[in-house]
Design a protein around this motif. Structure first.
Motif, mmCIF file in Angstrom:
data_model
loop_
_atom_site.group_PDB
_atom_site.id
_atom_site.type_symbol
_atom_site.label_atom_id
_atom_site.label_comp_id
_atom_site.label_asym_id
_atom_site.label_seq_id
_atom_site.Cartn_x
_atom_site.Cartn_y
_atom_site.Cartn_z
ATOM 1 N N ASN A 10 94.364 51.541 -22.669
ATOM 2 C CA ASN A 10 94.895 52.731 -24.405
ATOM 3 C C ASN A 10 94.463 54.470 -24.144
ATOM 4 O O ASN A 10 95.202 54.905 -24.832
ATOM 5 C CB ASN A 10 94.032 51.966 -24.938
ATOM 6 C CG ASN A 10 94.142 50.011 -25.551
ATOM 7 O OD1 ASN A 10 95.170 50.403 -25.756
ATOM 8 N ND2 ASN A 10 93.258 49.893 -25.517
ATOM 9 N N ALA A 11 93.747 54.685 -22.974
ATOM 10 C CA ALA A 11 93.154 55.708 -22.875
ATOM 11 C C ALA A 11 94.657 56.895 -22.360
ATOM 12 O O ALA A 11 94.529 57.682 -23.299
ATOM 13 C CB ALA A 11 92.288 56.280 -22.089
ATOM 14 N N VAL A 14 96.880 57.079 -25.139
ATOM 15 C CA VAL A 14 96.485 59.120 -26.326
ATOM 16 C C VAL A 14 96.771 59.744 -25.243
ATOM 17 O O VAL A 14 97.642 60.292 -26.351
ATOM 18 C CB VAL A 14 94.995 58.473 -26.823
ATOM 19 C CG1 VAL A 14 94.488 59.437 -26.953
ATOM 20 C CG2 VAL A 14 94.283 57.645 -27.357
ATOM 21 N N GLN A 15 96.989 59.540 -23.926
ATOM 22 C CA GLN A 15 97.360 60.807 -23.264
ATOM 23 C C GLN A 15 98.701 61.675 -23.694
ATOM 24 O O GLN A 15 98.951 61.944 -23.154
ATOM 25 C CB GLN A 15 96.893 60.991 -22.114
ATOM 26 C CG GLN A 15 95.638 61.011 -21.835
ATOM 27 C CD GLN A 15 94.726 62.557 -22.578
ATOM 28 O OE1 GLN A 15 95.255 63.596 -22.208
ATOM 29 N NE2 GLN A 15 93.368 62.306 -22.829
ATOM 30 N N LEU A 42 88.998 59.737 -18.499
ATOM 31 C CA LEU A 42 89.567 60.409 -19.818
ATOM 32 C C LEU A 42 89.270 59.938 -21.073
ATOM 33 O O LEU A 42 89.440 60.795 -21.711
ATOM 34 C CB LEU A 42 90.854 59.563 -19.876
ATOM 35 C CG LEU A 42 91.799 58.984 -18.789
ATOM 36 C CD1 LEU A 42 92.300 57.441 -18.812
ATOM 37 C CD2 LEU A 42 93.004 60.100 -18.679
ATOM 38 N N ASN A 43 88.014 59.716 -20.904
ATOM 39 C CA ASN A 43 87.119 60.200 -22.325
ATOM 40 C C ASN A 43 86.329 61.012 -22.914
ATOM 41 O O ASN A 43 86.058 61.305 -23.463
ATOM 42 C CB ASN A 43 86.076 58.941 -22.458
ATOM 43 C CG ASN A 43 86.374 57.102 -22.418
ATOM 44 O OD1 ASN A 43 87.360 56.874 -23.268
ATOM 45 N ND2 ASN A 43 85.696 55.808 -21.571
ATOM 46 N N HIS A 45 88.272 63.994 -21.673
ATOM 47 C CA HIS A 45 88.958 64.490 -22.813
ATOM 48 C C HIS A 45 89.833 63.741 -23.658
ATOM 49 O O HIS A 45 91.387 64.430 -23.713
ATOM 50 C CB HIS A 45 89.966 64.734 -21.185
ATOM 51 C CG HIS A 45 88.851 65.688 -19.897
ATOM 52 N ND1 HIS A 45 88.370 65.103 -18.645
ATOM 53 C CD2 HIS A 45 88.812 66.724 -20.627
ATOM 54 C CE1 HIS A 45 88.254 66.091 -18.666
ATOM 55 N NE2 HIS A 45 88.118 67.070 -19.127
ATOM 56 N N ARG A 46 89.405 62.965 -24.460
ATOM 57 C CA ARG A 46 90.288 62.253 -25.462
ATOM 58 C C ARG A 46 90.076 62.786 -26.330
ATOM 59 O O ARG A 46 91.269 62.533 -27.424
ATOM 60 C CB ARG A 46 89.149 61.273 -25.743
ATOM 61 C CG ARG A 46 87.841 61.126 -26.138
ATOM 62 C CD ARG A 46 87.617 59.729 -26.946
ATOM 63 N NE ARG A 46 85.995 60.491 -27.265
ATOM 64 C CZ ARG A 46 84.429 60.206 -26.669
ATOM 65 N NH1 ARG A 46 84.298 59.660 -25.465
ATOM 66 N NH2 ARG A 46 83.179 60.871 -27.081
ATOM 67 N N ASN A 47 89.672 64.446 -26.747
ATOM 68 C CA ASN A 47 90.289 64.957 -28.242
ATOM 69 C C ASN A 47 91.267 65.912 -27.064
ATOM 70 O O ASN A 47 91.624 67.066 -28.199
ATOM 71 C CB ASN A 47 89.233 65.692 -28.704
ATOM 72 C CG ASN A 47 88.221 64.800 -29.026
ATOM 73 O OD1 ASN A 47 88.511 63.897 -29.596
ATOM 74 N ND2 ASN A 47 87.384 65.394 -29.015
#
Length: 64
Positions: A10-11, A14-15, A42-43, A45-47
């Protein structure tokens, strides 16, 4: 599939990583500790949308 694997996928989704790279990434993450470290990356840098290069550099550092 383990829950952590689903979270990583999932992450990565998103990327906007290409589908062809999912199996490559998952094959390099061969332990729970590596998976957690990569998921934490990944979390953090999720934004921000990371480049494939940035993701692979971090993967290389984690997977050794």
């Amino acid at each position: 599939m383990a829950q952590i694997d689903k979270l990583i996928l999932n992450a990565l989704d998103v990327q906007k990583i290409s589908g062809a790279n999912y199996s490559f990434v998952m094959s390099k993450l061969d332990s729970y500790e590596k998976k957690m470290e990569f998921l934490n990356f990944l979390n953090r840098h999720r934004n921000v949308i990371l480049s494939d290069k940035d993701i692979f550099i971090e993967l290389k550092e984690i997977a050794g």
